[in-house]
Motif scaffolding. Structure first.
Motif, PDB file in Angstrom:
ATOM      1  N   ALA A 164      17.262 -24.990  12.051  1.00 38.03           N
ATOM      2  CA  ALA A 164      15.867 -25.396  12.270  1.00 38.03           C
ATOM      3  C   ALA A 164      15.314 -24.803  13.554  1.00 38.03           C
ATOM      4  N   GLY A 165      16.187 -24.322  14.428  1.00 40.48           N
ATOM      5  CA  GLY A 165      15.752 -23.653  15.641  1.00 40.48           C
ATOM      6  C   GLY A 165      15.462 -22.184  15.432  1.00 40.48           C
ATOM      7  N   ARG A 166      15.503 -21.750  14.176  1.00 46.47           N
ATOM      8  CA  ARG A 166      15.251 -20.352  13.858  1.00 46.47           C
ATOM      9  C   ARG A 166      14.114 -20.142  12.866  1.00 46.47           C
ATOM     10  N   ILE A 167      13.804 -21.163  12.075  1.00 45.57           N
ATOM     11  CA  ILE A 167      12.730 -21.029  11.097  1.00 45.57           C
ATOM     12  C   ILE A 167      12.091 -22.395  10.867  1.00 45.57           C
ATOM     13  N   ALA A 168      10.770 -22.405  10.713  1.00 45.27           N
ATOM     14  CA  ALA A 168      10.050 -23.659  10.480  1.00 45.27           C
ATOM     15  C   ALA A 168      10.106 -24.046   9.012  1.00 45.27           C
ATOM     16  N   TYR A 169       9.981 -25.335   8.764  1.00 42.98           N
ATOM     17  CA  TYR A 169       9.832 -25.793   7.380  1.00 42.98           C
ATOM     18  C   TYR A 169       9.000 -27.064   7.375  1.00 42.98           C
ATOM     19  N   GLU A 170       8.399 -27.342   6.230  1.00 41.73           N
ATOM     20  CA  GLU A 170       7.440 -28.438   6.138  1.00 41.73           C
ATOM     21  C   GLU A 170       8.077 -29.783   6.459  1.00 41.73           C
ATOM     22  N   GLY A 171       7.294 -30.637   7.122  1.00 40.67           N
ATOM     23  CA  GLY A 171       7.754 -31.986   7.420  1.00 40.67           C
ATOM     24  C   GLY A 171       8.729 -32.076   8.568  1.00 40.67           C
ATOM     25  N   ALA A 172       8.886 -30.994   9.312  1.00 34.43           N
ATOM     26  CA  ALA A 172       9.874 -30.996  10.400  1.00 34.43           C
ATOM     27  C   ALA A 172       9.336 -30.312  11.648  1.00 34.43           C
ATOM     28  N   THR A 226      11.866 -28.882  14.416  1.00 33.18           N
ATOM     29  CA  THR A 226      12.020 -27.439  14.561  1.00 33.18           C
ATOM     30  C   THR A 226      11.543 -26.975  15.937  1.00 33.18           C
ATOM     31  N   ALA A 227      10.486 -27.583  16.448  1.00 33.58           N
ATOM     32  CA  ALA A 227      10.012 -27.231  17.793  1.00 33.58           C
ATOM     33  C   ALA A 227      11.076 -27.560  18.837  1.00 33.58           C
ATOM     34  N   MET A 233      22.963 -27.065   6.587  1.00 33.32           N
ATOM     35  CA  MET A 233      23.140 -28.384   5.959  1.00 33.32           C
ATOM     36  C   MET A 233      24.519 -28.957   6.286  1.00 33.32           C
ATOM     37  N   VAL A 234      24.529 -30.024   7.057  1.00 34.78           N
ATOM     38  CA  VAL A 234      25.769 -30.724   7.390  1.00 34.78           C
ATOM     39  C   VAL A 234      25.620 -32.172   6.963  1.00 34.78           C
ATOM     40  N   ARG A 235      26.483 -32.619   6.082  1.00 31.70           N
ATOM     41  CA  ARG A 235      26.415 -34.014   5.645  1.00 31.70           C
ATOM     42  C   ARG A 235      27.265 -34.866   6.586  1.00 31.70           C
ATOM     43  N   ALA A 292      19.447 -19.889   2.762  1.00 31.44           N
ATOM     44  CA  ALA A 292      18.395 -19.929   3.774  1.00 31.44           C
ATOM     45  C   ALA A 292      17.815 -21.332   3.777  1.00 31.44           C
ATOM     46  N   GLN A 293      16.887 -21.586   4.705  1.00 31.64           N
ATOM     47  CA  GLN A 293      16.313 -22.923   4.816  1.00 31.64           C
ATOM     48  C   GLN A 293      15.694 -23.402   3.495  1.00 31.64           C
ATOM     49  N   HIS A 294      15.063 -22.482   2.757  1.00 32.51           N
ATOM     50  CA  HIS A 294      14.386 -22.832   1.528  1.00 32.51           C
ATOM     51  C   HIS A 294      15.149 -22.388   0.284  1.00 32.51           C
ATOM     52  N   LYS A 295      16.358 -21.891   0.434  1.00 30.50           N
ATOM     53  CA  LYS A 295      17.126 -21.392  -0.713  1.00 30.50           C
ATOM     54  C   LYS A 295      18.458 -22.131  -0.759  1.00 30.50           C
TER      55      LYS A 295
END
Length: 248
Positions: free
Chosen positions: A135-143, A147-148, A178-180, A240-243
């Motif tokens: 999340a420190g490399r790419i933005a995504y919705e709701g975060a 991410t900032a 993704m870490v559970r 990737a973040q979205h894949k």
């Protein structure tokens, strides 16, 4: 008798922090387990023959007390304490949640690093590992707030590496995807188990805390002249973040 090298792990009461404390202890380090929940870190310290120090990384006074307990010599600092709070879009986000994320993910790293740098320097062979995020490399919705904040963690790490160049201190960042873990998503969704479980629904074999801890221990056991600048680690199912591959 050889004196064990000392490591500090913040946020050691659960998840990646607890797993990292165990991994570093297995690698021969004397581990100072730092977190707010004293009962948990006391049990962990007893398990790994380490030291428990109650610490809130957002409090400079608390961090100074940690530095006092650590003493004059430190070899490894793992700035792991962090967290995500909320999932609202920017338009309706709670500024207090954003502020809390900045406090722990950025200012927490600042407080602890400032307090422990003298001991890292004095060891003659220090290492700082900051636990960031993809999340420190790419933005995504709701975060937006998370991410900032994690972009902040990354930039602090890069700046430290520049400023400490020439000194006997290495600076690394581990950025998991993704870490559970038991608590991360539950905290993010304010205890909503259904929402937390949905993050990992159908994902075959997401990372677990031990996977990230293994990477941190590997960095900590490289030869002194080897600096792992950054290590991005994802499960095979996440390209990737979205894949993300999901079954069912």
């Amino acid at each position: 008798m050889t004196t064990r090298r000392t490591a500090v792990v913040t946020g050691a009461s659960s998840g990646i922090g607890a797993a990292t404390a165990r991994a570093l202890a297995a690698a021969g380090f004397r581990v100072v387990c730092a977190a707010r929940r004293r009962d948990r870190i006391q049990a962990l310290a007893a398990e790994i023959d380490g030291v428990a120090v109650t610490c809130d990384v957002t409090s400079s006074d608390s961090v100074l007390a940690l530095a006092h307990e650590v003493g004059e010599d430190l070899h490894v600092l793992v700035n792991n304490a962090g967290g995500a709070f909320g999932s609202s879009p920017v338009e309706s986000a709670d500024p207090d949640q954003w502020r809390a994320m900045y406090e722990v993910n950025v200012l927490g790293v600042l407080h602890v690093t400032q307090a422990l740098l003298p001991a890292l320097r004095a060891s003659g062979d220090g290492l700082i590992v900051n636990v960031g995020s993809t999340a420190g490399r790419i933005a995504y919705e709701g975060a937006g707030g998370y991410t900032a904040a994690k972009h902040g963690t990354q930039v602090v790490t890069e700046t430290l590496r520049l400023e400490l160049c020439g000194e006997p201190i290495r600076v690394s960042e581990v950025a998991p995807g993704m870490v559970r873990t038991d608590e991360f998503s539950l905290v993010r969704f304010d205890g909503d188990r259904e929402k937390a479980d949905a993050v990992y629904a159908g994902v075959p074999d997401p990372l677990v805390a031990e996977d990230v801890a293994d990477a941190i221990a590997w960095i900590a056991t490289r030869p002194s002249h080897v600096n792992i600048d950054e290590l991005v680690i994802r499960p095979r199912a996440q390209a990737a973040q979205h894949k993300v591959h999901r079954t069912g």
